[in-house]
Design a protein around this motif. Structure first.
Motif, PDB file in Angstrom:
ATOM      1  N   ASP A  18       0.815  -1.167   0.031  1.00 49.76           N
ATOM      2  CA  ASP A  18       0.122   0.018  -0.180  1.00 49.76           C
ATOM      3  C   ASP A  18       0.805   1.300  -0.028  1.00 49.76           C
ATOM      4  N   LEU A  19       1.847   1.250  -0.948  1.00 54.51           N
ATOM      5  CA  LEU A  19       2.833   2.311  -0.930  1.00 54.51           C
ATOM      6  C   LEU A  19       2.309   3.705  -1.517  1.00 54.51           C
ATOM      7  N   ARG A  20       1.454   4.011  -0.922  1.00 52.92           N
ATOM      8  CA  ARG A  20       0.841   5.677  -0.943  1.00 52.92           C
ATOM      9  C   ARG A  20       0.431   6.272   0.124  1.00 52.92           C
ATOM     10  N   ILE A  21      -0.029   7.363  -0.091  1.00 53.51           N
ATOM     11  CA  ILE A  21      -0.567   8.334   1.014  1.00 53.51           C
ATOM     12  C   ILE A  21      -2.121   8.456   0.906  1.00 53.51           C
ATOM     13  N   VAL A 204       7.953   0.640 -16.416  1.00 52.75           N
ATOM     14  CA  VAL A 204       7.118   1.961 -16.230  1.00 52.75           C
ATOM     15  C   VAL A 204       7.554   2.529 -14.899  1.00 52.75           C
ATOM     16  N   GLU A 205       7.284   3.889 -14.868  1.00 55.09           N
ATOM     17  CA  GLU A 205       7.866   4.605 -13.952  1.00 55.09           C
ATOM     18  C   GLU A 205       7.248   4.359 -12.730  1.00 55.09           C
ATOM     19  N   ALA A 206       7.951   4.148 -11.312  1.00 58.18           N
ATOM     20  CA  ALA A 206       7.096   3.690 -10.235  1.00 58.18           C
ATOM     21  C   ALA A 206       6.612   4.994  -9.363  1.00 58.18           C
ATOM     22  N   GLY A 207       6.006   4.842  -8.190  1.00 61.92           N
ATOM     23  CA  GLY A 207       5.627   5.768  -7.406  1.00 61.92           C
ATOM     24  C   GLY A 207       4.184   5.928  -7.580  1.00 61.92           C
ATOM     25  N   GLN A 243       0.649  -3.088 -12.276  1.00 66.43           N
ATOM     26  CA  GLN A 243       1.826  -3.021 -11.096  1.00 66.43           C
ATOM     27  C   GLN A 243       1.593  -2.187  -9.930  1.00 66.43           C
ATOM     28  N   ASP A 244       0.665  -1.033 -10.351  1.00 69.66           N
ATOM     29  CA  ASP A 244       0.184  -0.062  -9.347  1.00 69.66           C
ATOM     30  C   ASP A 244      -0.693  -0.734  -8.226  1.00 69.66           C
ATOM     31  N   LEU A 245      -1.559  -1.630  -8.884  1.00 66.90           N
ATOM     32  CA  LEU A 245      -2.452  -2.520  -8.030  1.00 66.90           C
ATOM     33  C   LEU A 245      -1.702  -3.351  -7.241  1.00 66.90           C
ATOM     34  N   ARG A 246      -0.644  -3.973  -7.851  1.00 65.24           N
ATOM     35  CA  ARG A 246       0.042  -4.722  -6.998  1.00 65.24           C
ATOM     36  C   ARG A 246       0.957  -4.185  -5.671  1.00 65.24           C
ATOM     37  N   TYR A 247       1.332  -2.896  -5.795  1.00 62.79           N
ATOM     38  CA  TYR A 247       2.137  -2.279  -4.987  1.00 62.79           C
ATOM     39  C   TYR A 247       1.314  -1.250  -4.447  1.00 62.79           C
ATOM     40  N   GLY A 248      -0.230  -1.371  -4.495  1.00 63.41           N
ATOM     41  CA  GLY A 248      -0.976  -0.177  -3.857  1.00 63.41           C
ATOM     42  C   GLY A 248      -0.397   1.136  -4.039  1.00 63.41           C
ATOM     43  N   LEU A 249      -0.141   1.325  -5.363  1.00 60.94           N
ATOM     44  CA  LEU A 249       0.524   2.938  -5.603  1.00 60.94           C
ATOM     45  C   LEU A 249      -0.870   3.774  -5.901  1.00 60.94           C
ATOM     46  N   VAL A 250      -1.864   2.973  -6.189  1.00 57.76           N
ATOM     47  CA  VAL A 250      -3.093   3.366  -6.327  1.00 57.76           C
ATOM     48  C   VAL A 250      -4.217   2.765  -5.751  1.00 57.76           C
ATOM     49  N   GLN A 374       9.020 -14.215 -11.410  1.00 59.70           N
ATOM     50  CA  GLN A 374      10.524 -13.617 -11.077  1.00 59.70           C
ATOM     51  C   GLN A 374      10.742 -12.695 -12.130  1.00 59.70           C
ATOM     52  N   GLN A 375       9.805 -12.502 -13.444  1.00 64.41           N
ATOM     53  CA  GLN A 375       9.949 -11.406 -14.231  1.00 64.41           C
ATOM     54  C   GLN A 375       9.077 -10.292 -14.095  1.00 64.41           C
ATOM     55  N   LEU A 376       7.705 -10.783 -13.754  1.00 65.33           N
ATOM     56  CA  LEU A 376       6.661  -9.593 -13.875  1.00 65.33           C
ATOM     57  C   LEU A 376       7.077  -8.543 -13.056  1.00 65.33           C
ATOM     58  N   VAL A 377       6.674  -7.341 -13.422  1.00 64.69           N
ATOM     59  CA  VAL A 377       6.774  -6.048 -12.342  1.00 64.69           C
ATOM     60  C   VAL A 377       5.234  -6.281 -11.929  1.00 64.69           C
ATOM     61  N   ASP A 378       4.388  -6.786 -12.164  1.00 63.41           N
ATOM     62  CA  ASP A 378       3.074  -6.926 -11.699  1.00 63.41           C
ATOM     63  C   ASP A 378       2.725  -8.196 -10.773  1.00 63.41           C
ATOM     64  N   GLY A 379       3.630  -9.012 -10.931  1.00 55.37           N
ATOM     65  CA  GLY A 379       3.632 -10.242 -10.478  1.00 55.37           C
ATOM     66  C   GLY A 379       2.972 -10.317  -9.169  1.00 55.37           C
ATOM     67  N   GLU A 380       1.514 -11.008  -9.071  1.00 55.18           N
ATOM     68  CA  GLU A 380       0.596 -11.212  -8.215  1.00 55.18           C
ATOM     69  C   GLU A 380       0.210 -12.722  -7.972  1.00 55.18           C
ATOM     70  N   ILE A 381       0.474 -12.983  -7.019  1.00 52.89           N
ATOM     71  CA  ILE A 381       0.596 -14.755  -6.748  1.00 52.89           C
ATOM     72  C   ILE A 381      -0.929 -15.126  -7.366  1.00 52.89           C
ATOM     73  N   ALA A 382      -1.934 -14.394  -6.783  1.00 55.06           N
ATOM     74  CA  ALA A 382      -3.436 -15.010  -7.106  1.00 55.06           C
ATOM     75  C   ALA A 382      -3.711 -14.864  -8.553  1.00 55.06           C
ATOM     76  N   SER A 383      -3.501 -13.753  -9.075  1.00 57.71           N
ATOM     77  CA  SER A 383      -3.695 -13.472 -10.737  1.00 57.71           C
ATOM     78  C   SER A 383      -2.812 -14.417 -11.595  1.00 57.71           C
ATOM     79  N   ASN A 384      -1.603 -14.516 -11.253  1.00 62.55           N
ATOM     80  CA  ASN A 384      -0.567 -15.362 -11.679  1.00 62.55           C
ATOM     81  C   ASN A 384      -0.946 -16.793 -11.718  1.00 62.55           C
ATOM     82  N   ASN A 385      -1.167 -17.229 -10.560  1.00 63.98           N
ATOM     83  CA  ASN A 385      -1.788 -18.821 -10.590  1.00 63.98           C
ATOM     84  C   ASN A 385      -2.945 -18.915 -11.199  1.00 63.98           C
ATOM     85  N   GLY A 386      -3.865 -18.154 -11.150  1.00 64.77           N
ATOM     86  CA  GLY A 386      -5.149 -17.981 -11.831  1.00 64.77           C
ATOM     87  C   GLY A 386      -4.869 -18.220 -13.306  1.00 64.77           C
TER      88      GLY A 386
END
Ligand SMILES: Cc1cc2nc3c(=O)[nH]c(=O)nc-3n(C[C@H](O)[C@H](O)[C@H](O)COP(=O)(O)OP(=O)(O)OC[C@H]3O[C@@H](n4cnc5c(N)ncnc54)[C@H](O)[C@@H]3O)c2cc1C
Length: 477
Positions: A18-21, A204-207, A243-250, A374-386
């Motif tokens: 949840d890397l956002r304010i 893509v740009e982070a943050g 990737q933004d949903l993965r890290y909670g940037l938004v 190992q490669q995906l910036v958006d690597g999300e265990i549930a979506s990737n497994n699904g």
């Protein structure tokens, strides 16, 4: 020396994914309940190799933490970084600061949940409060159940129920955090922290700011024709928010709300339909999280018991060729090279390469699942497994085993001019588009330095059907 904390004790906000304010549930509650907040991130300390992550996602994490530290500064907060086991490190921080509580947003992954349970026990030992919040999804897995209270196993009824529920609204930005002075922080991490070397160049740009920018572009310029363009890998037709949903940037609330409002404001039926299609993709994300929550064994075995114990082949040279984009199937190779160069791959192409690995190369979906993580910036265990179990035909609501996509016709349908293929495989830039979508005649490669197809799709398709059929017969189904 203890930091100067004034009279009232501070509280720890433990940042995780949840890397956002903005619109951050736990951070807002922490800031409203206590006069001073210690925003904390605990770095993992594994080195060099990890089955579930790699340099691309860690590089994105490093940059997102840097951006977060900057954002926190705007509300009188200071990001405190520590390294190691989260429970031990949080315990140390509680001791150092005299914190009265730990706030965090819940992690949907099995490991994250175990850590939360342990933390709750420790907090009661330490005599402090522990507050976990749902923040990663619009609805928790237990909010979306069948009439008899069971988890859904199929997407459409799940999504109908999910769509019918009232959605939580975005939350305001917290006020001042007033982080106590003099607290020690480890430096912001770099890839070398994990003994990792370099990440892909095209990430893509982070943050938080970049993520909000992507959301704005998606809503204003992409989602009106999402229905028409989302399967076209050469176009910028999707939101690029994974990737933004993965890290909670938004936050998912903000994403939903912006799209929902744009949809309501639009007079065009096709725009409204497209945005509805987009919202249903957000439901796929939560469907797979619900599957992982209710059936955590999917990380080890096939969701569908009929397909447990299938005879997969040992990964060999062809697996390496698949990873490196050298199979001789241009659409597969383009996807794998996009992944290598950017840490991202278009959804349509993810399906093609995943089906190719499991149905043409007969390699266990778990090998592909791990490589993607190992490669995906958006690597999300549930979506990737699904996604992997869907492609292998073994998952919840998966493609039936006999519906095997033909990589040649998929390529012709979704990249007719070969624009996507030529973007990622420069060797093929002068090849006539129609030749990119069929097996080359004779033994003539499509271009110098580009390999011949490593297999005959028709033959491998027949083998797959025979393997699955035999397995079913052996089980007596
Ligand atoms: C084999 C395979 C592996 C995948 N691994 C991942 C993964 O590790 N992480 C990940 O976020 N997605 C994964 N997906 C789903 C999908 O490919 C990506 O979410 C999508 O490509 C991200 O691009 P976008 O943000 O532009 O998506 P958009 O099309 O703009 O969709 C919006 C959002 O909806 C969600 N979403 C869309 N499609 C799916 C889907 N099929 N399943 C679950 N959520 C979805 C994502 O959060 C996405 O950001 C995988 C799909 C396959 C077939």
């Amino acid at each position: 020396m203890l930091p100067d904390m004034g009279q009232a004790p501070p509280v720890i906000h433990w940042f995780r994914r949840d890397l956002r304010i903005l619109d951050n549930t736990a951070l807002l509650h922490a800031s409203r309940s206590y006069p001073s907040v210690v925003p904390t991130y605990i770095l993992s300390d594994w080195k060099a190799n990890h089955r579930w992550t790699g340099p691309n996602r860690q590089a994105f994490l490093c940059d997102s933490l840097k951006a977060l530290a900057g954002n926190l500064g705007t509300i009188d907060g200071r990001l405190i970084i520590r390294t190691g086991d989260p429970i031990e490190e949080l315990g140390r921080l509680v001791e150092e600061t005299g914190a009265a509580a730990i706030y965090y947003n819940r992690d949907p992954d099995p490991h994250g949940k175990l850590v939360e349970e342990k933390l709750a026990r420790k907090c009661s030992e330490w005599g402090i409060e522990c507050h976990g919040w749902n923040d990663v999804t619009l609805h928790t897995p237990d909010e979306v159940l069948t009439k008899s209270g069971d988890p859904y196993r199929v997407y459409t009824p799940y999504s109908n129920n999910w769509l019918s529920l009232d959605k939580p609204t975005p939350l305001p930005k917290p006020g001042k955090l007033d982080t106590p002075k003099n607290l020690r922080s480890d430096p912001l991490p770099r890839l070398s922290h994990w003994n990792l070397d370099t990440a892909a160049g095209g990430i893509v740009e982070a943050g938080e700011k970049a993520a909000l920018g992507r959301l704005k572009t998606a809503v204003s310029a992409r989602l009106a024709d999402y229905g028409g363009m989302r399967d076209c890998p050469s176009a910028s037709g999707t939101s690029r928010l994974s990737q933004d949903l993965r890290y909670g940037l938004v936050s998912i609330r903000t994403v939903y709300r912006r799209v929902h409002e744009a949809r309501k404001a639009s007079r065009s039926p096709s725009t409204r339909e497209s945005m509805h299609t987009y919202i249903k993709e957000l439901a796929w994300r939560e469907f797979y999280m619900a599957i992982l929550h209710h059936f955590p064994n999917v990380l080890k075995e096939e969701f569908n018991p009929d397909w447990r114990g299938l005879p997969w082949e040992t990964p060999g040279e062809n697996f390496e060729a698949w990873k490196e984009g050298r199979t001789g199937f241009p659409i597969v190779d383009a996807g794998m090279r996009e992944l290598c160069e950017t840490g991202f791959m278009h959804n349509r192409v993810r399906m093609i390469v995943a089906m190719f690995l499991t149905k043409d190369l007969h390699i266990d979906w778990r090998e592909g699942e791990s490589y993607f993580m190992q490669q995906l910036v958006d690597g999300e265990i549930a979506s990737n497994n699904g996604g992997w179990q869907w492609s292998a035909g073994t998952g919840a609501d998966a493609a039936p085993y006999f519906r095997i996509q033909n990589p040649w016709s998929q390529s012709k349908r979704h990249d007719p001019d070969g624009e996507y293929i030529k973007r990622w495989i420069p060797e093929l830039k002068d090849v006539e588009a129609k030749l990119l979508h069929e097996a080359p005649e004779g033994n003539e490669p499509l271009a110098k330095d580009y390999p011949l197809p490593c297999l005959d799709h028709g033959e491998e398709r027949k083998r797959t059907l025979a393997i699955f059929k035999k397995h079913k017969e052996q089980l007596g189904r």
